[in-house]
Design a protein around this motif. Structure first.
Motif, mmCIF file in Angstrom:
data_model
loop_
_atom_site.group_PDB
_atom_site.id
_atom_site.type_symbol
_atom_site.label_atom_id
_atom_site.label_comp_id
_atom_site.label_asym_id
_atom_site.label_seq_id
_atom_site.Cartn_x
_atom_site.Cartn_y
_atom_site.Cartn_z
ATOM 1 N N THR A 63 0.799 -1.233 -0.091
ATOM 2 C CA THR A 63 0.091 -0.196 0.102
ATOM 3 C C THR A 63 0.783 1.137 -0.242
ATOM 4 O O THR A 63 0.302 2.306 -0.420
ATOM 5 C CB THR A 63 -0.954 0.077 1.366
ATOM 6 N N PHE A 112 1.104 3.771 -2.911
ATOM 7 C CA PHE A 112 -0.247 4.492 -3.425
ATOM 8 C C PHE A 112 -0.455 5.363 -2.342
ATOM 9 O O PHE A 112 0.012 5.465 -1.208
ATOM 10 C CB PHE A 112 -1.462 3.612 -3.436
ATOM 11 N N SER A 113 -1.098 6.693 -2.917
ATOM 12 C CA SER A 113 -1.330 7.706 -1.759
ATOM 13 C C SER A 113 -2.554 7.451 -0.946
ATOM 14 O O SER A 113 -2.941 8.137 -0.048
ATOM 15 C CB SER A 113 -1.466 9.022 -2.545
#
Length: 423
Positions: free
Chosen positions: A84, A87-88
């Motif tokens: 994760t 990703f932002s």
């Protein structure tokens, strides 16, 4: 013809309006249907935390060590959070605030995480998961009052209010009811049960201390919140593996872990912890910290009761008595009161807001109005938005760093910016 520029806002009301507007553009609130889905997701996240502790406790049996089970759980969490981290997750990246990043910011959250996870693995099966999470909530709220009162690190001071005291007292009452129920059923001595309860409360308190440290690191270093959590997991995993390796080298007759005999679902606990991090950083700012916190607590207490009553995940089946259910319900109501009741300052009117005693007059600087925000006037008018952002930082969901807020304040009276908006 050129459009006529709107009159320029001036004074503290303009600064308050612009700061609030900048916060609203950071992350749009969810609609009502989305809020309901967010509450269900937060509730599921709380259920996942209780399930994680039970899975870790089950994994400790074939591995013959709660510490080994903690290391495996944190390693799985590191793998999931690493995925994760690319990703932002819809969050705004923090800008470095300019404050120094102290060396212990890098290791303290990981050490606290090791303590919290290992205590759930060790104490949860012995004490019962419902009582364990009751103690966790007690420790979290008591420590949160101290963190807010003293302003730990970058958390602004908010003072002790009558609402907070009321919520904590209600939670402690429910915890006492649950402890008395456990003492009546447990074969262990009262001293042993009391000791486990106190350690569980300390574990909950450590989680509240971990939050401002991680938030300070996130804002000062300049990164995403879930990447800071990845660092905590990684440091905790290294510490746990190192301690377990030393124990294996020192103790000769230590049983070897039997990884093959463990069932597959016992290794999923770390993934549930990573899923909770994803849910918290993604939904916390959108549905509101208070609602998120209460939903998570409801999920923890509900799932822990089911685990104890049904003996799920190879845990010991604990009979559910009316006293235990009543204690859990009272703890939940205390958490709701702590987060949702309007603030009651301990002022000259017997616990009511000092501003309320003044009638319709504006409260002085530092005193909260009926809506919980400072009324515009003399003094620090930004304390209202600060209070909102502080609540997010207090739960680890803040999407805006201190430096960002100061930048917004600095631009509040910029004439170029106002003329551009008018045009």
């Amino acid at each position: 013809p050129r459009a006529r520029a709107r009159p320029r806002r001036r004074g503290p009301r303009a600064r308050l309006h612009k700061l609030a507007s900048s916060q609203r553009t950071q992350l749009a609130p969810m609609p009502s249907l989305g809020t309901s889905a967010g509450v269900l997701a937060a509730f599921a996240g709380g259920c996942g935390l209780a399930t994680q502790a039970s899975m870790n406790g089950a994994l400790a049996v074939p591995l013959h060590s709660p510490l080994a089970a903690t290391a495996v759980s944190m390693a799985v969490g590191v793998v999931c959070l690493t995925i994760t981290s690319f990703f932002s997750l819809g969050l705004v990246k923090h800008k470095p605030s300019g404050k120094p990043v102290l060396w212990w910011f890098w290791v303290a959250p990981g050490m606290i995480g090791v303590f919290f996870v290992s205590m759930g693995t060790l104490i949860g099966p012995k004490l019962g998961f419902s009582l364990y999470f009751v103690c966790i909530v007690v420790g979290q709220l008591i420590t949160a009052v101290g963190v807010d009162h003293f302003g730990v690190l970058d958390i602004p001071k908010s003072g002790v209010t009558g609402t907070k005291i009321t919520g904590v007292l209600i939670v402690i009452t429910g915890a006492v009811m649950a402890v008395l129920e456990r003492l009546s059923l447990s074969s262990s001595s009262p001293g042993t049960v009391t000791g486990l309860v106190l350690v569980s409360v300390a574990a909950g308190g450590s989680a509240s201390v971990q939050i401002p440290i991680t938030s300070a690191f996130t804002s000062r270093y300049g990164t995403y919140a879930h990447r800071s959590t990845l660092l905590s997991f990684a440091v905790g995993c290294v510490i746990t593996v190192a301690i377990y390796g030393i124990s294996v080298g020192v103790v000769d007759d230590l049983p070897k872990p039997e990884f093959k005999t463990a069932e597959w679902w016992m290794y999923v606990g770390g993934a549930l912890g990573a899923a909770y991090v994803f849910i918290s950083v993604h939904l916390g700012p959108r549905i509101g910290v208070a609602l998120f916190f209460v939903s998570v607590v409801a999920g923890q207490l509900t799932m822990s009761l089911l685990i104890d009553s049904l003996g799920l995940l190879n845990s010991e089946q604990v009979p559910v008595t009316p006293l235990r259910v009543a204690g859990v319900v009272v703890v939940f109501l205390g958490a709701v009161a702590f987060r949702f009741l309007p603030p009651m300052e301990c002022g000259p009117c017997g616990g009511l807001d000092a501003a309320t005693a003044q009638g319709d007059s504006a409260p002085a600087s530092g005193e909260h109005g009926a809506d919980g925000l400072d009324s515009p006037g003399k003094g620090d008018v930004e304390e209202g938005p600060w209070a909102v952002t502080a609540a997010r930082v207090d739960s680890g969901f803040g999407e805006e760093s201190t430096g960002d807020r100061r930048g917004s304040e600095g631009d509040a009276d910029d004439p170029e910016d106002d003329r551009g908006a008018g045009e």
